[in-house]
Motif scaffolding. Structure first.
Motif, PDB file in Angstrom:
ATOM      1  N   GLY A   1      -1.684  -7.816  -4.096  1.00 56.27           N
ATOM      2  CA  GLY A   1      -1.445  -6.679  -3.220  1.00 56.27           C
ATOM      3  C   GLY A   1      -1.009  -7.060  -1.821  1.00 56.27           C
ATOM      4  O   GLY A   1      -0.170  -6.387  -1.209  1.00 56.27           O
ATOM      5  N   PHE A   2      -1.568  -8.160  -1.270  1.00 57.57           N
ATOM      6  CA  PHE A   2      -1.179  -8.592   0.070  1.00 57.57           C
ATOM      7  C   PHE A   2       0.298  -9.015   0.099  1.00 57.57           C
ATOM      8  O   PHE A   2       1.034  -8.669   1.031  1.00 57.57           O
ATOM      9  N   GLU A   3       0.721  -9.759  -0.923  1.00 57.43           N
ATOM     10  CA  GLU A   3       2.116 -10.213  -0.980  1.00 57.43           C
ATOM     11  C   GLU A   3       3.071  -9.040  -1.167  1.00 57.43           C
ATOM     12  O   GLU A   3       4.165  -8.998  -0.573  1.00 57.43           O
ATOM     13  N   ALA A   4       2.653  -8.069  -2.004  1.00 56.52           N
ATOM     14  CA  ALA A   4       3.498  -6.889  -2.214  1.00 56.52           C
ATOM     15  C   ALA A   4       3.646  -6.089  -0.918  1.00 56.52           C
ATOM     16  O   ALA A   4       4.733  -5.595  -0.581  1.00 56.52           O
ATOM     17  N   LEU A   5       2.554  -5.959  -0.162  1.00 51.73           N
ATOM     18  CA  LEU A   5       2.597  -5.234   1.113  1.00 51.73           C
ATOM     19  C   LEU A   5       3.583  -5.887   2.078  1.00 51.73           C
ATOM     20  O   LEU A   5       4.338  -5.194   2.778  1.00 51.73           O
ATOM     21  N   GLU A   6       3.587  -7.213   2.137  1.00 47.92           N
ATOM     22  CA  GLU A   6       4.492  -7.928   3.045  1.00 47.92           C
ATOM     23  C   GLU A   6       5.960  -7.632   2.737  1.00 47.92           C
ATOM     24  O   GLU A   6       6.796  -7.605   3.647  1.00 47.92           O
ATOM     25  N   GLN A   7       6.289  -7.395   1.455  1.00 55.15           N
ATOM     26  CA  GLN A   7       7.683  -7.132   1.096  1.00 55.15           C
ATOM     27  C   GLN A   7       8.048  -5.651   1.245  1.00 55.15           C
ATOM     28  O   GLN A   7       9.195  -5.315   1.520  1.00 55.15           O
ATOM     29  N   ILE A   8       7.068  -4.765   1.047  1.00 60.86           N
ATOM     30  CA  ILE A   8       7.349  -3.321   1.127  1.00 60.86           C
ATOM     31  C   ILE A   8       7.427  -2.849   2.575  1.00 60.86           C
ATOM     32  O   ILE A   8       8.293  -2.048   2.945  1.00 60.86           O
ATOM     33  N   ARG A   9       6.545  -3.351   3.434  1.00 60.18           N
ATOM     34  CA  ARG A   9       6.404  -2.802   4.774  1.00 60.18           C
ATOM     35  C   ARG A   9       7.685  -2.872   5.609  1.00 60.18           C
ATOM     36  O   ARG A   9       8.037  -1.882   6.282  1.00 60.18           O
TER      37      ARG A   9
ATOM     38  N   ILE B   1      10.726  -2.630   4.607  1.00 66.09           N
ATOM     39  CA  ILE B   1      11.712  -1.698   4.056  1.00 66.09           C
ATOM     40  C   ILE B   1      11.222  -0.257   4.180  1.00 66.09           C
ATOM     41  O   ILE B   1      12.002   0.649   4.485  1.00 66.09           O
ATOM     42  N   ARG B   2       9.927  -0.033   3.947  1.00 60.51           N
ATOM     43  CA  ARG B   2       9.351   1.331   4.039  1.00 60.51           C
ATOM     44  C   ARG B   2       8.217   1.319   5.065  1.00 60.51           C
ATOM     45  O   ARG B   2       7.032   1.385   4.723  1.00 60.51           O
ATOM     46  N   PRO B   3       8.530   1.210   6.363  1.00 58.48           N
ATOM     47  CA  PRO B   3       7.467   1.065   7.377  1.00 58.48           C
ATOM     48  C   PRO B   3       6.573   2.294   7.485  1.00 58.48           C
ATOM     49  O   PRO B   3       5.420   2.178   7.889  1.00 58.48           O
ATOM     50  N   ALA B   4       7.079   3.486   7.162  1.00 62.26           N
ATOM     51  CA  ALA B   4       6.288   4.706   7.316  1.00 62.26           C
ATOM     52  C   ALA B   4       5.531   5.077   6.047  1.00 62.26           C
ATOM     53  O   ALA B   4       4.800   6.068   6.038  1.00 62.26           O
ATOM     54  N   LEU B   5       5.685   4.328   4.972  1.00 57.70           N
ATOM     55  CA  LEU B   5       5.039   4.662   3.701  1.00 57.70           C
ATOM     56  C   LEU B   5       3.550   4.321   3.769  1.00 57.70           C
ATOM     57  O   LEU B   5       3.177   3.178   3.994  1.00 57.70           O
ATOM     58  N   PRO B   6       2.665   5.320   3.566  1.00 59.57           N
ATOM     59  CA  PRO B   6       1.218   5.023   3.562  1.00 59.57           C
ATOM     60  C   PRO B   6       0.858   4.172   2.335  1.00 59.57           C
ATOM     61  O   PRO B   6       1.182   4.532   1.211  1.00 59.57           O
ATOM     62  N   ILE B   7       0.203   3.053   2.583  1.00 58.22           N
ATOM     63  CA  ILE B   7      -0.230   2.159   1.496  1.00 58.22           C
ATOM     64  C   ILE B   7      -1.729   1.936   1.642  1.00 58.22           C
ATOM     65  O   ILE B   7      -2.192   1.417   2.659  1.00 58.22           O
ATOM     66  N   ILE B   8      -2.465   2.374   0.632  1.00 55.33           N
ATOM     67  CA  ILE B   8      -3.931   2.275   0.642  1.00 55.33           C
ATOM     68  C   ILE B   8      -4.347   1.175  -0.325  1.00 55.33           C
ATOM     69  O   ILE B   8      -3.923   1.158  -1.482  1.00 55.33           O
TER      70      ILE B   8
END
Length: 702
Positions: free
Chosen positions: A637-645, A647-654
């Motif tokens: 999950g940490f690695e996925a967050l680093e790649q998503i953030r 591109i989608r900075p406003a997307l809420p990720i819990i």
């Protein structure tokens, strides 16, 4: 003539005195060497016994745990079904419990089933078949052997049903082995336990004795009682005899001078010390040793030798008592741990089976489900305490200092805990501070809250009727914050006060047995308070109640007060269909999410690993929120967050995680997740987070 006649007499007296003293000198030298030899051999014998005892203590936890696991009906069933999922979820997770490098299981036909190794051991199947034949008779056995990775210690046990009355006579259902690699880490831990330097010898040769060293050899043998290797234990021998000859010469000169001056002193300087030596050698008389130390010359040195020998015996006795007490406490703790874990598991499994396989009313079904939910929470609490205690033991905890409003924090805790005592006849009170904090303070709010909650929970548990109160006072002169938690409950016997904060000791009573638990709450609380630089104490009398006092350093932040908002009831917002991506590799957990959300107006997408979560978020701009599991295959999950953030900075990720400690929370927040929810999932907490971040107007203000 008189002079001539007297002179030969004087010469004869001197000569005869010299002969006497020469004999006395050799006697003293003999006694010195004898004392040296006796102390040396006695120390070696004591060292051998100590090593044997400590090695037995080192192996005892494994023997207790393997005996518990191999007398388990579900393990017997596994040897037949070979259900790898069951094994990985239960036995396969016990490497840390055993402190081992390899776990292996075999069926009744001595065929290899499965293993759980660390990265140290690559070899798959290396257990001799003859050893399994031996286990058919012995039940449990420990031996050593060589594998490509090195020499290993193997503890094996035959698998039998828990109700099997003839475990060593009836056919076994399988075999289970626990393996520890004798590597540098193993030897370092053993050196710490034995307070000795250890060498691993792979040849069966005699080791010559070394000056100022005592040694002990422990032979490692295989299942056929053949030599595998030796462990050589060395310890400094702090008794020295180099100055014996010189000191004896001093005694000779002193003796001649005293003989010339006054022959009466002979008794005081020779006979009496020798008598003390005799009494010390024959009976170990401590009074004689003390007097011998007060004498002069070599006799005083011999007294030191006897005292050293006596002290070594006392230290050995103390070490033995301490080791036996530690062994007993750990065995008791393991037995209590097994009981506390199996109790909620029994309720969960039993009532689940009743719901699935019997016809019951809706009322009964609801009652059973409530029992299952409560048992699950108890089990999670036990696991959390064990994980936290493990982090404390390994020094992994560090304080996370933040700025807090102490009055608001205490009031929030009062409102939270007050709900739990509504069904009990207890007057729960918050004592207002006469000297409140002038400014916000700096401390670790999470650990401070946990300490107060632990103490309040204990007070409520052990108070059937009466009052429970808590509060704090500021002592600016001593720069301390003094907290008090008081109850009028059961009370604690004074003899148990010194054990109350020990991690492996629980004060047993009818009520403590009734409420259950591992008794780690107070040990964890003390560890937290020590971490914050504070102290904790107790006043208690049986039948009158208990008062816990603890203090932490006072450090003002010199900023405005922080106000704590009250906790409102959760309201589910009604929205148009919104898309939620659930990144979860476990099918059961994903099913639980689906069932929780099936009555809500959400479109659910699923990713079974971190890479899929990244691809879906990039290719689907309509995703409104992501529930991201931390531990997933391919990409976590940490690695996925680093790649998503980016591109989608406003997307809420819990984040959704099974890790629930304060340190894990800090790591998740620092990584950039908008929030997190722990497993087991709580429906109210889940929808509170979803509502918070899907309410886009409010979310943009966050």
């Amino acid at each position: 003539m008189k002079v001539k006649k007297t002179f030969p007499k004087i010469l004869w007296l001197i000569f005869s005195s010299s002969i006497f003293f020469i004999l006395l000198y050799f006697a003293l030298f003999y006694y010195t060497k004898k004392a040296e030899t006796q102390v040396y051999h006695s120390s070696i014998e004591q060292f051998d016994n100590e090593i044997q005892k400590l090695l037995e203590v080192n192996s005892k936890p494994i023997l207790v745990a393997i005996n518990n696991d191999t007398n388990w009906d579900e393990f017997v069933n596994f040897t037949k079904t070979k259900d790898r999922n069951w094994y990985n979820e239960t036995i396969g997770n016990e490497l840390e419990i055993y402190e081992a490098d390899y776990l292996g299981a075999y069926d009744a036909n001595k065929n290899f089933i499965i293993r759980t190794p660390t990265a140290k051991i690559k070899t798959i199947d290396f257990i001799p078949k003859k050893e399994m034949e031996l286990l058919d008779k012995a039940g449990v056995n420990k031996f050593y052997m060589k594998i490509p990775e090195g020499i290993v210690e193997v503890t094996g046990a035959s698998i039998h049903a828990s109700n099997d009355p003839n475990k060593n006579k009836t056919p076994t259902s399988g075999y289970f082995f626990v393996v520890r690699l004798i590597d540098i880490k193993f030897i370092k831990n053993l050196e710490k336990l034995t307070d000795a330097t250890i060498l691993l010898l792979d040849t069966d040769v005699d080791v010559p004795s070394q000056k100022h060293k005592i040694t002990s050899l422990y032979t490692l043998k295989d299942s056929n009682d053949k030599f595998v290797a030796k462990l050589l234990f060395k310890r400094n021998f702090e008794v020295y005899f180099e100055n014996a000859i010189n000191l004896l010469y001093v005694i000779i000169v002193a003796f001649i001078i005293n003989l010339i001056v006054n022959l009466i002193y002979t008794r005081r300087l020779v006979y009496h010390p020798l008598d003390l030596v005799r009494r010390a050698l024959e009976t170990g008389n401590r009074k004689a040793i003390k007097e011998l130390k007060k004498t002069t010359g070599e006799f005083s040195y011999i007294g030191n030798l006897f005292e050293e020998n006596s002290n070594q015996k006392l230290e050995l006795i103390k070490a033995k008592i301490k080791a036996e007490e530690g062994d007993r406490l750990k065995s008791s703790f393991l037995a209590n741990l097994s009981h506390e874990i199996r109790t909620p598991m029994n309720a969960i499994n039993g009532f689940t089976e009743l719901i699935l396989n019997t016809k019951i009313s809706e009322t009964e079904k609801l009652e059973y489900l409530n029992v299952i939910e409560k048992s699950g929470k108890n089990l999670v609490g036990i696991i959390d305490d064990l994980i936290e205690m493990s982090k404390i033991d390994s020094n992994q905890l560090t304080p996370n200092l933040t700025i807090i409003n102490l009055d608001s924090l205490v009031t929030e805790l009062y409102e939270t805990v007050k709900v739990t005592v509504q069904n009990k006849d207890i007057d729960f009170k918050l004592i207002k501070s006469k000297n409140p904090a002038k400014f916000n303070i700096i401390t670790d709010d999470i650990k401070l809250k946990q300490v107060i909650i632990n103490l309040l929970t204990n007070a409520i548990k052990f108070t059937e009727k009466g009052s429970v109160s808590f509060g704090f006072e500021i002592d600016e002169a001593k720069e301390l914050i003094n907290f008090t938690v008081k109850d009028t409950g059961l009370g604690i016997d004074e003899d148990n006060h010194k054990y109350i904060f020990d991690r492996f000791k629980r004060v047993d009573s009818d009520i403590s047995i009734k409420v259950g638990g591992l008794g780690l709450g107070l040990a964890i609380s003390k560890a937290y308070i020590d971490l914050l630089g504070g102290s904790i104490s107790l006043e208690s009398k049986v039948g009158e109640g208990s008062t816990f006092y603890f203090s932490i350093p006072l450090e003002y932040s010199k900023t405005e007060h922080i106000t704590v908002k009250p906790i409102n009831n959760i309201e589910i917002i009604k929205t148009e269909e919104q898309t939620i991506l659930i990144a979860e590799d476990d099918n059961i957990n994903f099913l639980l999410f689906q069932k929780m959300m099936q009555h809500k107006n959400f479109k659910i997408l699923r990713a079974i690993n971190g890479q899929e979560a990244v691809d879906i978020c990039i290719n689907n701009p309509g995703i409104d929120l992501v529930l991201m599991d931390i531990k997933m295959p391919i990409m976590n999950g940490f690695e996925a967050l680093e790649q998503i953030r980016p591109i989608r900075p406003a997307l809420p990720i819990i984040a959704q995680t099974a890790y629930s400690s304060s340190d894990d929370k800090i790591k998740i927040e620092e990584a950039g997740f908008n929030g997190y929810i722990t497993k087991p999932l709580n429906r109210d907490n889940l929808f509170e987070l979803i509502n918070k971040y899907l309410d886009k107007e409010n979310y943009n203000e966050i």
